[in-house]
Design a protein around this motif. Structure first.
Motif, PDB file in Angstrom:
ATOM      1  N   CYS A  53       1.580  -0.002   5.601  1.00  0.00           N
ATOM      2  CA  CYS A  53       0.453   0.450   6.427  1.00  0.00           C
ATOM      3  C   CYS A  53      -0.872   0.065   5.770  1.00  0.00           C
ATOM      4  O   CYS A  53      -1.814  -0.380   6.439  1.00  0.00           O
ATOM      5  CB  CYS A  53       0.527   1.955   6.656  1.00  0.00           C
ATOM      6  N   VAL A  54      -0.912   0.209   4.441  1.00  0.00           N
ATOM      7  CA  VAL A  54      -2.141  -0.119   3.702  1.00  0.00           C
ATOM      8  C   VAL A  54      -2.491  -1.591   3.912  1.00  0.00           C
ATOM      9  O   VAL A  54      -3.648  -1.950   4.154  1.00  0.00           O
ATOM     10  CB  VAL A  54      -1.946   0.167   2.190  1.00  0.00           C
ATOM     11  N   THR A  55      -1.457  -2.447   3.844  1.00  0.00           N
ATOM     12  CA  THR A  55      -1.672  -3.889   3.951  1.00  0.00           C
ATOM     13  C   THR A  55      -2.145  -4.280   5.344  1.00  0.00           C
ATOM     14  O   THR A  55      -2.974  -5.177   5.494  1.00  0.00           O
ATOM     15  CB  THR A  55      -0.356  -4.629   3.624  1.00  0.00           C
ATOM     16  N   PHE A  56      -1.637  -3.601   6.365  1.00  0.00           N
ATOM     17  CA  PHE A  56      -1.918  -4.039   7.734  1.00  0.00           C
ATOM     18  C   PHE A  56      -2.968  -3.193   8.455  1.00  0.00           C
ATOM     19  O   PHE A  56      -3.283  -3.453   9.610  1.00  0.00           O
ATOM     20  CB  PHE A  56      -0.618  -4.116   8.543  1.00  0.00           C
ATOM     21  N   CYS A  57      -3.539  -2.202   7.786  1.00  0.00           N
ATOM     22  CA  CYS A  57      -4.591  -1.404   8.409  1.00  0.00           C
ATOM     23  C   CYS A  57      -5.845  -2.262   8.581  1.00  0.00           C
ATOM     24  O   CYS A  57      -6.406  -2.736   7.589  1.00  0.00           O
ATOM     25  CB  CYS A  57      -4.920  -0.181   7.543  1.00  0.00           C
ATOM     26  N   PRO A  58      -6.296  -2.498   9.823  1.00  0.00           N
ATOM     27  CA  PRO A  58      -7.455  -3.387   9.999  1.00  0.00           C
ATOM     28  C   PRO A  58      -8.740  -2.781   9.440  1.00  0.00           C
ATOM     29  O   PRO A  58      -9.659  -3.521   9.085  1.00  0.00           O
ATOM     30  CB  PRO A  58      -7.536  -3.568  11.515  1.00  0.00           C
ATOM     31  N   ALA A  59      -8.789  -1.465   9.331  1.00  0.00           N
ATOM     32  CA  ALA A  59     -10.004  -0.812   8.839  1.00  0.00           C
ATOM     33  C   ALA A  59      -9.973  -0.614   7.328  1.00  0.00           C
ATOM     34  O   ALA A  59     -10.958  -0.159   6.745  1.00  0.00           O
ATOM     35  CB  ALA A  59     -10.186   0.531   9.528  1.00  0.00           C
ATOM     36  N   ARG A  60      -8.849  -0.946   6.702  1.00  0.00           N
ATOM     37  CA  ARG A  60      -8.667  -0.707   5.262  1.00  0.00           C
ATOM     38  C   ARG A  60      -9.039   0.735   4.906  1.00  0.00           C
ATOM     39  O   ARG A  60      -9.733   0.974   3.919  1.00  0.00           O
ATOM     40  CB  ARG A  60      -9.505  -1.683   4.446  1.00  0.00           C
ATOM     41  N   CYS A  61      -8.550   1.652   5.716  1.00  0.00           N
ATOM     42  CA  CYS A  61      -8.958   3.036   5.499  1.00  0.00           C
ATOM     43  C   CYS A  61      -7.826   3.907   4.959  1.00  0.00           C
ATOM     44  O   CYS A  61      -7.970   5.119   4.843  1.00  0.00           O
ATOM     45  CB  CYS A  61      -9.508   3.641   6.788  1.00  0.00           C
ATOM     46  N   ILE A  62      -6.664   3.273   4.628  1.00  0.00           N
ATOM     47  CA  ILE A  62      -5.554   4.088   4.124  1.00  0.00           C
ATOM     48  C   ILE A  62      -5.380   3.823   2.632  1.00  0.00           C
ATOM     49  O   ILE A  62      -5.476   2.690   2.170  1.00  0.00           O
ATOM     50  CB  ILE A  62      -4.232   3.715   4.833  1.00  0.00           C
ATOM     51  N   THR A  63      -5.125   4.862   1.910  1.00  0.00           N
ATOM     52  CA  THR A  63      -4.691   4.688   0.523  1.00  0.00           C
ATOM     53  C   THR A  63      -3.573   5.684   0.238  1.00  0.00           C
ATOM     54  O   THR A  63      -3.451   6.708   0.893  1.00  0.00           O
ATOM     55  CB  THR A  63      -5.867   4.837  -0.454  1.00  0.00           C
ATOM     56  N   ILE A  64      -2.707   5.289  -0.700  1.00  0.00           N
ATOM     57  CA  ILE A  64      -1.589   6.162  -1.081  1.00  0.00           C
ATOM     58  C   ILE A  64      -1.844   6.598  -2.514  1.00  0.00           C
ATOM     59  O   ILE A  64      -2.101   5.770  -3.380  1.00  0.00           O
ATOM     60  CB  ILE A  64      -0.236   5.397  -1.043  1.00  0.00           C
ATOM     61  N   GLU A  65      -1.766   7.875  -2.753  1.00  0.00           N
ATOM     62  CA  GLU A  65      -1.968   8.368  -4.113  1.00  0.00           C
ATOM     63  C   GLU A  65      -0.727   9.110  -4.566  1.00  0.00           C
ATOM     64  O   GLU A  65       0.037   9.614  -3.763  1.00  0.00           O
ATOM     65  CB  GLU A  65      -3.190   9.297  -4.153  1.00  0.00           C
TER      66      GLU A  65
END
Lengths: 503, 277
Positions: A53-65
């Protein structure tokens, strides 16, 4: 349902100010992390940190911690152990995981360094001078017979005993991963890349899909205890056959591909019914001794027109004696799989606690075969966490003829080592049979990335050889004098046949 | 890429046999081979050559334990007769040929066989039919350990093994498909139980028919034990007919006995074994 004690390993964070509310993350996630109610709502407990999801999110708004939830410090009871106990108390199940052993055992490759020429015996520039990586897989003759080539030089004589060898353009091949554990598009990618690279891919134990027939000269077909998909047709097509005795990630145990992964195509290739578990018994039931192994090797030779037959074993305590028996049984190569080797599914207790490092196994087997005067009778293929060209060079210096790479190939295809292959829901479309996921890998794209990887490693190997002042990988093979150890104990150095740095 | 070479030219002694091309005579479509003392590689080469030259029957005399008879052979409409004792892995990987052994057969008959038919006019050893995926194997007498292990069926391929005598432990272990039958009517061991322990252990497909009874302790935990129904018996009858025809026995007499049916209770015996992490 009772509340689980196992808290999520990761936190999925979405910056909703940036989020397009497009739902791409919902669509990309194979694990079903996201619900969508006007905006994506993550369920942390399902996240495997695969970054799809992080790679393909067009808004680059996801991060996994990481979930940083604190536990009271305890070096003895790690959080992983606590979670294991809770999970087993809830389910009564054997903990199932995938990919290679992640435990902090000593990594011997990281304690070995290579030599280089300085002042005397000049180094070689591989960009401008010939640098030979070509390698022959198979039994070598006891002596070399040459004939005149008519131009003042020599060539190998006819019938010199090399005819049954397979020529590899570089000493790197792809390790066995079955169709069923990985998708057909992964197999296609590997086969196409193997052909372009002049190397070999390995079907694993799930049989040879007919889409791979055009690449058959670059394919090793496995004969494992489940005997899936084997008939004279495919035995006749493959370039070499391999008897799988063991796997580094799960020495001594069999496997079973869960029924959910046996769709129509997998069922047709393995030649078993759809939806039933594909069970590979722990042993081959026709092999209870070295003599029995010889019988199977020659049965396969007899049925395949005397193609090369290799034997793959997990590296275990007595690996040198076992390898000696395998060579004497008539194998053309011995494939050693170290305890860090990957898997599509294995009980964690087995993966993490059984077997020995590949570095030790290579050195012990190479030395044993030399001591017995039979090293020429079989090639050694080494695998089980070859992570870089440096690992490959060190493995060859310890005595391997060829290295095999599996995890690295999957990384090239998008794998993020989330260790969840066994779930069959790989978001990257690698270790799944779900059509909406498997189509994420375009074999042409995959083949190009695999070709790039092996080309890059091969160039690096040439650089290493150049620095060592040799012009062929043959000159590095088993040349432990070109290795030094840093911080390894005396006994380990002795087993490796490597001096400590400074000596 | 270099391709595989053929086997080394025949010479010398190997494992007690002579590496010599055996004498072959040809009458019409029948090729006769005298295998006395000949190594299996040269014997199998001669068999393949005879079939390639158009023989539909290959009659081998002097057979004495040579391995791999018909191994990997793809041929239909061809019968290989072996007079004597057939060695280990007879018909291994075979795809199509009929192999008839007039004598006993050693271990691994029909190992990983694809299709075809093997008839043994005697007893056979261990691991008969291991991983077999199609074709029929008929044994007149007793069989050894681990017979019918991991037989599997796929679409129209349904392997059938019928043994006329008794069997030892692990009969039908890991069985994933096909039909495995044990009659107990033609045995050297009248005092022994019909079948040993661990019968059908790990079974997850296919069916085993036993003429007689079996105690639950003799069977794997995955096996359901029932008396064969009329429907089962009518499905079984053609296979008994085939066996009776091959060995000159009376079908009705065999069918008059009571049959026990063993079938897996689940196609996913280990589906609940694991907890994913």
């Amino acid at each position: 349902m009772q509340q689980t004690f196992v808290q999520p390993e990761f936190r999925v964070k979405i910056d909703y100010d940036k989020c397009h509310k497009c739902g791409r993350c919902v669509q990309q996630c194979g694990w079903g992390v996201y619900d969508f109610a006007e905006r994506p709502i993550p369920h942390d407990e399902k996240c495997r940190a695969c970054h799809r999801c992080v790679t393909f999110c067009p808004a680059r708004c996801i991060t996994i911690e990481k979930n940083t939830l604190a536990f009271r410090e305890n070096d003895n009871w790690s959080v992983g152990l606590l979670k294991g106990v809770w999970k087993q108390a809830e389910t009564g199940g054997v903990l199932l995981t995938s990919m290679g052993n992640p435990k902090p055992y000593e990594r011997i490759f990281d304690r070995l360094v290579l030599d280089a020429c300085q002042v005397t015996n000049p180094s070689i520039d591989p960009l401008r001078e010939p640098m030979e990586l070509r390698t022959y897989l198979g039994r070598k003759p006891d002596g070399v017979q040459v004939a005149s080539d008519g131009a003042g030089g020599f060539t190998l004589a006819e019938g010199a005993g090399m005819a049954n060898n397979i020529e590899l353009a570089t000493p790197i091949i792809f390790s066995p991963m079955s169709y069923g554990s990985v998708s057909l598009n992964v197999h296609r990618s590997l086969a196409m890349a193997a052909e372009r690279l002049g190397i070999l891919m390995n079907t694993g134990e799930g049989g040879l899909h007919e889409d791979l027939y055009p690449y058959q000269d670059h394919i090793i077909l496995q004969v494992a205890s489940g005997r899936f998909g084997l008939n004279p047709e495919v035995l006749g097509r493959a370039a070499a056959l391999e008897i799988k005795i063991g796997q580094g990630a799960k020495p001594g145990i069999g496997g079973h591909l869960p029924g959910e992964k046996i769709d129509r195509e997998v069922s047709a290739t393995r030649m078993i019914p759809q939806g039933t578990d594909a069970i590979s018994p722990a042993p081959h039931h026709d092999i209870y001794s070295i003599e029995d192994l010889r019988q199977l090797i020659y049965a396969i030779k007899e049925a395949s027109g005397y193609k090369p037959v290799g034997v793959k074993i997990a590296a275990v305590h007595n690996v040198a004696a076992i390898a000696s028996g395998i060579v004497r049984a008539g194998a053309d190569y011995v494939y050693l799989d170290g305890f860090r080797g990957g898997t599509g599914a294995a009980p964690a207790v087995i993966r993490d606690h059984i077997g020995i490092p590949i570095e030790i196994a290579i050195a012990a087997v190479d030395q044993r075969l030399r001591d017995e005067g039979i090293r020429n009778q079989a090639s050694i293929v080494a695998a089980g966490s070859i992570r870089s060209s440096a690992d490959a060079a060190k493995a060859i210096a310890l005595g391997a003829d060829v290295v095999a790479i599996g995890t690295a190939t999957l990384l090239a295809l998008g794998c993020h080592l989330c260790q969840s292959c066994h779930t069959g829901s790989c978001s990257w479309g690698i270790t799944t049979q779900k059509p909406e996921l498997t189509r994420r890998i375009d074999p042409e794209w995959g083949a190009e990335r695999l070709t790039n990887l092996v080309h890059a490693w091969s160039h690096e190997l040439q650089e290493i050889l150049g620095a060592l002042g040799v012009n062929a990988v043959e000159s590095l093979r088993g040349s432990r004098e070109r290795l030094r150890a840093i911080g390894l104990d005396e006994q380990t150095c002795k087993i490796l046949g490597v001096k400590p740095a400074g000596m | 890429m270099m391709r595989a070479a053929t086997s080394a030219p025949p010479s010398g002694v190997a494992e007690g046999y002579r590496r010599e091309v055996p004498p072959v005579t040809r009458e019409g479509e029948v090729a006769s081979i005298d295998a006395t003392g000949v190594y299996y590689q040269q014997l199998n080469d001669a068999v393949r050559d005879a079939i390639a030259a158009g023989a539909t029957t290959v009659r081998i005399t002097g057979m004495n334990g040579q391995r791999y008879l018909g191994a990997g052979l793809r041929a239909t409409g061809v019968t290989i007769e072996a007079h004597g004792c057939a060695g280990n892995d007879t018909a291994m990987f075979a795809d199509g040929p009929a192999i008839e052994v007039f004598g006993n057969a050693q271990d691994g008959v029909g190992n990983t066989m694809s299709s075809g038919r093997v008839v043994v006019h005697g007893d056979a050893g261990d691991v008969l039919g291991y991983g077999m995926r199609g074709g029929h194997v008929l044994v007149k007498g007793d069989v050894g350990y681990r017979v019918g292990i991991h037989m599997k069926a796929y679409e129209k391929h349904v392997p059938v093994v019928v043994c006329g005598g008794k069997a030892r432990d692990f009969f039908g272990e890991y069985m994933a498909g096909g039909i495995l039958v044990l009659l107990g009517v033609s045995t050297q061991f009248p005092e022994q139980p019909l079948v040993g322990g661990f019968t059908g252990a790990g079974m997850h497909g296919g069916v085993i028919y036993l003429r007689g009874t079996v105690e639950p302790w003799q069977c794997g935990a995955e096996v359901g034990i029932t008396e064969a129904t009329a429907e089962d018996l009518s499905a079984l009858r053609p296979h008994i007919e085939e066996w009776a025809t091959a060995f000159g026995a009376d079908v009705d007499e065999i069918m008059a006995g009571s049959f026990t049916k063993l079938a897996p209770m689940s196609h996913r015996p280990y589906g609940k074994l694991y907890a994913s992490i």
